[in-house]
Design a protein around this motif. Structure first.
Motif, short mmCIF file in Angstrom:
data_model
loop_
_atom_site.label_atom_id
_atom_site.label_comp_id
_atom_site.label_asym_id
_atom_site.label_seq_id
_atom_site.Cartn_x
_atom_site.Cartn_y
_atom_site.Cartn_z
N ARG A 9 0.84 -1.20 0.00
CA ARG A 9 0.00 0.00 0.00
C ARG A 9 0.88 1.25 0.00
NH1 ARG A 9 -1.35 -2.46 5.03
NH2 ARG A 9 -3.40 -2.99 4.23
N LEU A 12 -0.87 4.37 -1.64
CA LEU A 12 -1.91 4.88 -0.75
C LEU A 12 -1.32 5.69 0.40
CD1 LEU A 12 -4.93 4.91 0.11
CD2 LEU A 12 -4.42 2.84 1.41
N VAL A 13 -0.32 5.14 1.07
CA VAL A 13 0.30 5.83 2.20
C VAL A 13 1.02 7.09 1.73
CG1 VAL A 13 2.06 5.63 4.01
CG2 VAL A 13 0.47 3.73 3.60
N ILE A 15 0.39 8.99 -0.86
CA ILE A 15 -0.59 10.03 -1.21
C ILE A 15 -1.29 10.57 0.03
CG2 ILE A 15 -2.78 10.41 -2.41
CD1 ILE A 15 -1.69 8.53 -4.61
N GLU A 16 -1.64 9.70 0.96
CA GLU A 16 -2.29 10.15 2.20
C GLU A 16 -1.40 11.13 2.96
OE1 GLU A 16 -3.19 6.60 4.41
OE2 GLU A 16 -5.14 6.35 3.45
N GLN A 17 -0.11 10.84 3.00
CA GLN A 17 0.82 11.71 3.73
C GLN A 17 1.09 13.01 2.99
OE1 GLN A 17 4.38 9.50 4.56
NE2 GLN A 17 3.38 8.24 6.11
#
Length: 70
Positions: A9, A12-13, A15-17
């Motif tokens: 992931r 995902l991580v 982009i989230e950060q």
């Protein structure tokens, strides 16, 4: 022999950060953006060293970023 697939992931991580774009993270680790793209697309299994570096820069545990599926 059991077939094992490595999942991740990372995208995902990352982009989230919002800390790094794909190219920036790749450069920190010593990869090309294209290789990072392959990792994030589940089309390339990185070495343990690369997994640890991704974990370091994303400040996330390796087992949160990567896991095995049988």
């Amino acid at each position: 022999m059991v077939e094992i697939t490595i999942r991740n992931r990372v995208k995902l991580v990352r982009i989230e950060q919002g800390k790094y774009n794909q190219g920036e993270l790749a450069k920190l680790i010593g990869l090309t953006r294209q290789t990072m793209n392959l990792i994030e697309a589940q089309n390339y299994n990185p070495s343990i060293k690369v997994c640890l570096l991704i974990s370091k820069y994303l400040e996330a545990p390796v087992d949160h970023l990567f896991w095995m599926e049988e």
